[in-house]
Design a protein around this motif. Structure first.
Motif, PDB file in Angstrom:
ATOM      1  N   LEU A 167       0.834  -1.198   0.000  1.00  0.00           N
ATOM      2  CA  LEU A 167       0.000   0.000   0.000  1.00  0.00           C
ATOM      3  C   LEU A 167       0.872   1.251   0.000  1.00  0.00           C
ATOM      4  O   LEU A 167       0.639   2.179  -0.776  1.00  0.00           O
ATOM      5  CB  LEU A 167      -0.938   0.002   1.210  1.00  0.00           C
ATOM      6  CG  LEU A 167      -1.828   1.241   1.349  1.00  0.00           C
ATOM      7  CD1 LEU A 167      -2.836   1.309   0.200  1.00  0.00           C
ATOM      8  CD2 LEU A 167      -2.540   1.236   2.687  1.00  0.00           C
ATOM      9  N   ASP A 207      -4.364  -0.393  -4.268  1.00  0.00           N
ATOM     10  CA  ASP A 207      -5.194   0.750  -3.866  1.00  0.00           C
ATOM     11  C   ASP A 207      -5.767   0.490  -2.459  1.00  0.00           C
ATOM     12  O   ASP A 207      -5.757  -0.641  -1.977  1.00  0.00           O
ATOM     13  CB  ASP A 207      -6.313   0.986  -4.883  1.00  0.00           C
ATOM     14  CG  ASP A 207      -7.205  -0.223  -5.032  1.00  0.00           C
ATOM     15  OD1 ASP A 207      -8.174  -0.333  -4.254  1.00  0.00           O
ATOM     16  OD2 ASP A 207      -6.928  -1.066  -5.917  1.00  0.00           O
ATOM     17  N   PRO A 208      -6.252   1.531  -1.789  1.00  0.00           N
ATOM     18  CA  PRO A 208      -6.780   1.371  -0.431  1.00  0.00           C
ATOM     19  C   PRO A 208      -7.930   0.373  -0.319  1.00  0.00           C
ATOM     20  O   PRO A 208      -8.053  -0.323   0.690  1.00  0.00           O
ATOM     21  CB  PRO A 208      -7.234   2.785  -0.052  1.00  0.00           C
ATOM     22  CG  PRO A 208      -6.351   3.688  -0.853  1.00  0.00           C
ATOM     23  CD  PRO A 208      -6.156   2.963  -2.161  1.00  0.00           C
ATOM     24  N   ALA A 209      -8.772   0.274  -1.341  1.00  0.00           N
ATOM     25  CA  ALA A 209      -9.893  -0.674  -1.273  1.00  0.00           C
ATOM     26  C   ALA A 209      -9.375  -2.115  -1.251  1.00  0.00           C
ATOM     27  O   ALA A 209      -9.872  -2.948  -0.481  1.00  0.00           O
ATOM     28  CB  ALA A 209     -10.825  -0.470  -2.458  1.00  0.00           C
ATOM     29  N   THR A 210      -8.386  -2.403  -2.071  1.00  0.00           N
ATOM     30  CA  THR A 210      -7.786  -3.736  -2.091  1.00  0.00           C
ATOM     31  C   THR A 210      -7.111  -4.017  -0.757  1.00  0.00           C
ATOM     32  O   THR A 210      -7.226  -5.124  -0.212  1.00  0.00           O
ATOM     33  CB  THR A 210      -6.765  -3.857  -3.240  1.00  0.00           C
ATOM     34  OG1 THR A 210      -7.428  -3.592  -4.472  1.00  0.00           O
ATOM     35  CG2 THR A 210      -6.127  -5.225  -3.280  1.00  0.00           C
ATOM     36  N   ASP A 220      -7.881  -2.745   2.172  1.00  0.00           N
ATOM     37  CA  ASP A 220      -8.899  -2.984   3.199  1.00  0.00           C
ATOM     38  C   ASP A 220      -9.479  -4.394   3.106  1.00  0.00           C
ATOM     39  O   ASP A 220      -9.649  -5.078   4.120  1.00  0.00           O
ATOM     40  CB  ASP A 220     -10.026  -1.954   3.085  1.00  0.00           C
ATOM     41  CG  ASP A 220      -9.602  -0.574   3.542  1.00  0.00           C
ATOM     42  OD1 ASP A 220      -8.594  -0.465   4.285  1.00  0.00           O
ATOM     43  OD2 ASP A 220     -10.269   0.404   3.146  1.00  0.00           O
ATOM     44  N   ARG A 221      -9.771  -4.834   1.888  1.00  0.00           N
ATOM     45  CA  ARG A 221     -10.344  -6.169   1.701  1.00  0.00           C
ATOM     46  C   ARG A 221      -9.370  -7.260   2.151  1.00  0.00           C
ATOM     47  O   ARG A 221      -9.730  -8.162   2.900  1.00  0.00           O
ATOM     48  CB  ARG A 221     -10.728  -6.367   0.234  1.00  0.00           C
ATOM     49  CG  ARG A 221     -11.427  -7.674  -0.051  1.00  0.00           C
ATOM     50  CD  ARG A 221     -11.906  -7.799  -1.491  1.00  0.00           C
ATOM     51  NE  ARG A 221     -11.098  -7.146  -2.504  1.00  0.00           N
ATOM     52  CZ  ARG A 221      -9.962  -7.648  -3.023  1.00  0.00           C
ATOM     53  NH1 ARG A 221      -9.507  -8.796  -2.598  1.00  0.00           N
ATOM     54  NH2 ARG A 221      -9.311  -7.000  -3.965  1.00  0.00           N
ATOM     55  N   GLN A 222      -8.127  -7.147   1.714  1.00  0.00           N
ATOM     56  CA  GLN A 222      -7.144  -8.171   2.065  1.00  0.00           C
ATOM     57  C   GLN A 222      -6.781  -8.118   3.553  1.00  0.00           C
ATOM     58  O   GLN A 222      -6.557  -9.146   4.181  1.00  0.00           O
ATOM     59  CB  GLN A 222      -5.895  -8.034   1.200  1.00  0.00           C
ATOM     60  CG  GLN A 222      -6.160  -8.400  -0.243  1.00  0.00           C
ATOM     61  CD  GLN A 222      -4.936  -8.270  -1.124  1.00  0.00           C
ATOM     62  OE1 GLN A 222      -3.862  -7.880  -0.669  1.00  0.00           O
ATOM     63  NE2 GLN A 222      -5.096  -8.600  -2.392  1.00  0.00           N
ATOM     64  N   ASP A 266      -8.817  -7.239   5.958  1.00  0.00           N
ATOM     65  CA  ASP A 266      -9.938  -7.876   6.659  1.00  0.00           C
ATOM     66  C   ASP A 266      -9.815  -9.395   6.629  1.00  0.00           C
ATOM     67  O   ASP A 266     -10.072 -10.068   7.633  1.00  0.00           O
ATOM     68  CB  ASP A 266     -11.277  -7.448   6.056  1.00  0.00           C
ATOM     69  CG  ASP A 266     -11.659  -6.025   6.411  1.00  0.00           C
ATOM     70  OD1 ASP A 266     -11.069  -5.468   7.361  1.00  0.00           O
ATOM     71  OD2 ASP A 266     -12.537  -5.463   5.713  1.00  0.00           O
TER      72      ASP A 266
END
Length: 82
Positions: A50, A56-59, A61-63, A65
């Motif tokens: 990151l 990206d920040p969305a990826t 956050d998902r990973q 989690d």
């Protein structure tokens, strides 16, 4: 009585040996699967990716989690050990 028992159960020795080896393999697999160190390393690598702009920040956050859920699973397993 011990000598007689040993003589009578001697034919079962190979079966007991296989069961013992299988149990050691299961124990080793559990130790590796429920080791939190690789998850912490993956979290650090994810954060590095990151920072370096590789994801990206969305990826992130998902990973993140998913990895945190894995750490929760490990903690739950370790709490339930005898």
């Amino acid at each position: 009585m011990g000598m007689l028992t040993n003589l009578l159960t001697a034919p079962l020795l190979p079966v007991r040996l296989v069961a013992w080896v299988a149990q050691r393999a299961v124990d080793q697999a559990n130790d590796e699967y429920y080791d939190p160190a690789p998850v912490y390393a993956a979290l650090a690598e994810l954060e590095r990716r990151l920072r370096d702009g590789e994801i990206d920040p969305a990826t992130f956050d998902r990973q993140e989690d998913e990895l945190l859920d894995r750490l929760d699973e490990i903690a739950q397993y370790r709490q339930n050990l005898p």
